[in-house]
Design a protein around this motif. Structure first.
Motif, PDB file in Angstrom:
ATOM      1  N   GLN A  40     -13.375   3.846   0.606  1.00  0.00           N
ATOM      2  CA  GLN A  40     -12.983   4.837   1.610  1.00  0.00           C
ATOM      3  C   GLN A  40     -12.449   4.160   2.868  1.00  0.00           C
ATOM      4  OE1 GLN A  40     -16.199   6.812   3.690  1.00  0.00           O
ATOM      5  NE2 GLN A  40     -15.119   8.775   3.586  1.00  0.00           N
ATOM      6  N   GLN A  41     -13.162   3.143   3.352  1.00  0.00           N
ATOM      7  CA  GLN A  41     -12.746   2.435   4.555  1.00  0.00           C
ATOM      8  C   GLN A  41     -11.444   1.669   4.334  1.00  0.00           C
ATOM      9  OE1 GLN A  41     -14.120   2.355   7.726  1.00  0.00           O
ATOM     10  NE2 GLN A  41     -15.383   4.052   7.003  1.00  0.00           N
ATOM     11  N   PHE A  42     -11.277   1.095   3.148  1.00  0.00           N
ATOM     12  CA  PHE A  42     -10.061   0.328   2.861  1.00  0.00           C
ATOM     13  C   PHE A  42      -8.839   1.253   2.823  1.00  0.00           C
ATOM     14  CE2 PHE A  42      -6.973  -2.257   0.731  1.00  0.00           C
ATOM     15  CZ  PHE A  42      -7.292  -3.553   1.102  1.00  0.00           C
ATOM     16  N   ARG A  43      -8.971   2.391   2.129  1.00  0.00           N
ATOM     17  CA  ARG A  43      -7.858   3.346   2.084  1.00  0.00           C
ATOM     18  C   ARG A  43      -7.537   3.901   3.466  1.00  0.00           C
ATOM     19  NH1 ARG A  43      -6.024   5.398  -2.669  1.00  0.00           N
ATOM     20  NH2 ARG A  43      -7.144   4.861  -4.578  1.00  0.00           N
ATOM     21  N   LYS A  44      -8.559   4.115   4.267  1.00  0.00           N
ATOM     22  CA  LYS A  44      -8.355   4.638   5.618  1.00  0.00           C
ATOM     23  C   LYS A  44      -7.506   3.684   6.448  1.00  0.00           C
ATOM     24  CE  LYS A  44     -11.026   6.041   9.717  1.00  0.00           C
ATOM     25  NZ  LYS A  44     -12.402   6.186  10.276  1.00  0.00           N
ATOM     26  N   ARG A  45      -7.735   2.395   6.285  1.00  0.00           N
ATOM     27  CA  ARG A  45      -7.002   1.413   7.097  1.00  0.00           C
ATOM     28  C   ARG A  45      -5.632   1.085   6.516  1.00  0.00           C
ATOM     29  NH1 ARG A  45      -7.692  -2.131  11.201  1.00  0.00           N
ATOM     30  NH2 ARG A  45      -6.397  -3.993  11.133  1.00  0.00           N
ATOM     31  N   TYR A  46      -5.547   0.898   5.182  1.00  0.00           N
ATOM     32  CA  TYR A  46      -4.314   0.396   4.583  1.00  0.00           C
ATOM     33  C   TYR A  46      -3.543   1.425   3.767  1.00  0.00           C
ATOM     34  CZ  TYR A  46      -5.802  -4.208   6.089  1.00  0.00           C
ATOM     35  OH  TYR A  46      -6.171  -5.282   6.858  1.00  0.00           O
ATOM     36  N   GLY A  47      -4.149   2.580   3.488  1.00  0.00           N
ATOM     37  CA  GLY A  47      -3.411   3.629   2.789  1.00  0.00           C
ATOM     38  C   GLY A  47      -3.326   3.463   1.293  1.00  0.00           C
ATOM     39  N   VAL A  48      -3.906   2.409   0.751  1.00  0.00           N
ATOM     40  CA  VAL A  48      -3.905   2.162  -0.689  1.00  0.00           C
ATOM     41  C   VAL A  48      -5.268   1.620  -1.099  1.00  0.00           C
ATOM     42  CG1 VAL A  48      -1.427   1.684  -0.859  1.00  0.00           C
ATOM     43  CG2 VAL A  48      -3.021  -0.177  -0.360  1.00  0.00           C
ATOM     44  N   SER A  49      -5.507   1.577  -2.402  1.00  0.00           N
ATOM     45  CA  SER A  49      -6.737   0.977  -2.909  1.00  0.00           C
ATOM     46  C   SER A  49      -6.647  -0.539  -2.802  1.00  0.00           C
ATOM     47  CB  SER A  49      -6.936   1.376  -4.372  1.00  0.00           C
ATOM     48  OG  SER A  49      -5.931   0.774  -5.173  1.00  0.00           O
ATOM     49  N   PRO A  50      -7.764  -1.255  -2.924  1.00  0.00           N
ATOM     50  CA  PRO A  50      -7.701  -2.719  -2.911  1.00  0.00           C
ATOM     51  C   PRO A  50      -6.787  -3.283  -4.001  1.00  0.00           C
ATOM     52  CG  PRO A  50      -9.949  -2.001  -2.554  1.00  0.00           C
ATOM     53  CD  PRO A  50      -9.165  -0.779  -2.892  1.00  0.00           C
ATOM     54  N   SER A  51      -6.843  -2.699  -5.206  1.00  0.00           N
ATOM     55  CA  SER A  51      -5.971  -3.188  -6.283  1.00  0.00           C
ATOM     56  C   SER A  51      -4.505  -2.925  -5.956  1.00  0.00           C
ATOM     57  CB  SER A  51      -6.353  -2.531  -7.612  1.00  0.00           C
ATOM     58  OG  SER A  51      -6.256  -1.117  -7.523  1.00  0.00           O
ATOM     59  N   GLY A  52      -4.211  -1.768  -5.360  1.00  0.00           N
ATOM     60  CA  GLY A  52      -2.836  -1.486  -4.947  1.00  0.00           C
ATOM     61  C   GLY A  52      -2.361  -2.429  -3.866  1.00  0.00           C
ATOM     62  N   TYR A  53      -3.232  -2.747  -2.933  1.00  0.00           N
ATOM     63  CA  TYR A  53      -2.910  -3.700  -1.867  1.00  0.00           C
ATOM     64  C   TYR A  53      -2.575  -5.059  -2.453  1.00  0.00           C
ATOM     65  CZ  TYR A  53      -3.459  -6.332   2.504  1.00  0.00           C
ATOM     66  OH  TYR A  53      -3.260  -7.141   3.597  1.00  0.00           O
ATOM     67  N   ARG A  54      -3.372  -5.501  -3.420  1.00  0.00           N
ATOM     68  CA  ARG A  54      -3.131  -6.807  -4.044  1.00  0.00           C
ATOM     69  C   ARG A  54      -1.820  -6.813  -4.815  1.00  0.00           C
ATOM     70  NH1 ARG A  54      -8.131  -9.318  -6.910  1.00  0.00           N
ATOM     71  NH2 ARG A  54      -8.274 -10.678  -5.068  1.00  0.00           N
ATOM     72  N   ARG A  55      -1.524  -5.725  -5.552  1.00  0.00           N
ATOM     73  CA  ARG A  55      -0.271  -5.661  -6.313  1.00  0.00           C
ATOM     74  C   ARG A  55       0.939  -5.742  -5.398  1.00  0.00           C
ATOM     75  NH1 ARG A  55      -3.026  -1.753  -9.419  1.00  0.00           N
ATOM     76  NH2 ARG A  55      -2.045  -0.064  -8.226  1.00  0.00           N
ATOM     77  N   ARG A  56       0.828  -5.168  -4.183  1.00  0.00           N
ATOM     78  CA  ARG A  56       1.940  -5.192  -3.229  1.00  0.00           C
ATOM     79  C   ARG A  56       2.012  -6.508  -2.450  1.00  0.00           C
ATOM     80  NH1 ARG A  56       1.772   0.835  -0.432  1.00  0.00           N
ATOM     81  NH2 ARG A  56       1.561   2.039  -2.359  1.00  0.00           N
ATOM     82  N   GLY A  57       1.120  -7.393  -2.773  1.00  0.00           N
ATOM     83  CA  GLY A  57       1.143  -8.687  -2.079  1.00  0.00           C
ATOM     84  C   GLY A  57       0.675  -8.613  -0.648  1.00  0.00           C
TER      85      GLY A  57
END
Length: 277
Positions: free
Chosen positions: A252-269
């Motif tokens: 929840q906190q990660f999506r709130k800050r970055y707008g994506v899941s941790p796995s999505g964040y990693r895929r986008r580099g």
């Protein structure tokens, strides 16, 4: 004996073991870089004398040119080096924060201050040069002399950066950074800085614009994002590593800050946009 290592245009001097001052003077091509996914246990001060370098932290990338002072907090993941096509000339020191007054150190994980006045630049350079000289010579009281010169450099940077807020808020931030992986309560933080919980909550919000818990969660999430970029750890491992005991709360906190899941964040580099402070 002084520990010294010279490789090309690198000079490093200082003591051994945790809590020692280590200082140096570098002139490096654009092949130079340093990557520390888990940061270091001490502070880093780097003063650019010529050329340009970059610092990447959880807050983004910052370019540093002549006159810029960078301060990195202990434990902050970071990556720095020489900008492409440049030669970076800088003087630096690692030092223990517990031997320096809290008011001389910035609140965030990374701070960049531009020293505009030529007189202030010369004064800061002379202070840092004394740190390197005393670390090299290691005569009587060399460590204390290094710290005295570092305090002068830090005071100049603080003055030029316009800092002067209540040092207890900065002390609370440093405590949070050091204990981020633990279960944290406002009352515990307040006790560590010698304040009542209500007074700390008011002062902290007034100084930083965030509540103590919001600042803690933001700190944890920034560290998590850096670990996603720079390690192969899974999201659940990272959540635990940065202090979250509830994985759903971490998501929840990660999506709130970055707008994506941790796995999505990693895929986008690690290119997802930050959505909050």
């Amino acid at each position: 004996m002084a520990r010294a290592r010279e490789v090309g245009h690198m000079e490093i001097y200082g003591g051994e073991g945790e809590g020692a001052v280590i200082a140096g003077l570098f002139r490096q091509s654009d092949r130079y870089e340093t990557v520390r996914p888990r940061g270091r246990p001490d502070w880093l001060l780097a003063f650019t004398l010529g050329g340009s370098g970059y610092f990447r932290t959880a807050d983004g990338e910052r370019r540093c040119e002549a006159g810029d002072v960078v301060l990195l907090r202990p434990g902050a993941p970071h990556h720095y080096g020489t900008c492409p096509g440049e030669t970076w000339h800088f003087i630096w020191a690692h030092f223990p924060g517990d031997r320096v007054e809290a008011g001389l150190l910035p609140d965030g994980e990374a701070s960049v201050v531009r020293i505009v006045s030529p007189g202030d630049r010369r004064r800061l350079y002379r202070a840092m040069l004394r740190v390197v000289d005393d670390a090299r010579a290691q005569g009587p009281f060399w460590d204390e002399l290094c710290l005295a010169s570092l305090r002068e450099a830090l005071a100049l940077a603080a003055r030029c950066g316009g800092r002067g807020s209540d040092p207890r808020a900065a002390e609370a931030l440093r405590w949070l950074s050091a204990h981020m992986r633990e279960e944290v309560r406002v009352a515990t933080v307040a006790g560590a800085v010698g304040m009542s919980p209500s007074r700390l909550s008011h002062l902290f919000k007034e100084t930083t614009g965030q509540s103590v818990i919001d600042a803690l969660n933001a700190m944890r999430i920034r560290h998590a994002a850096m670990l996603l970029e720079m390690t192969a750890l899974g999201a659940a491992e990272i959540a635990y590593e940065v202090g979250f005991r509830n994985y759903n709360h971490f998501l929840q906190q990660f999506r709130k800050r970055y707008g994506v899941s941790p796995s999505g964040y990693r895929r986008r580099g690690g290119t997802a946009k930050s959505g909050g402070p």
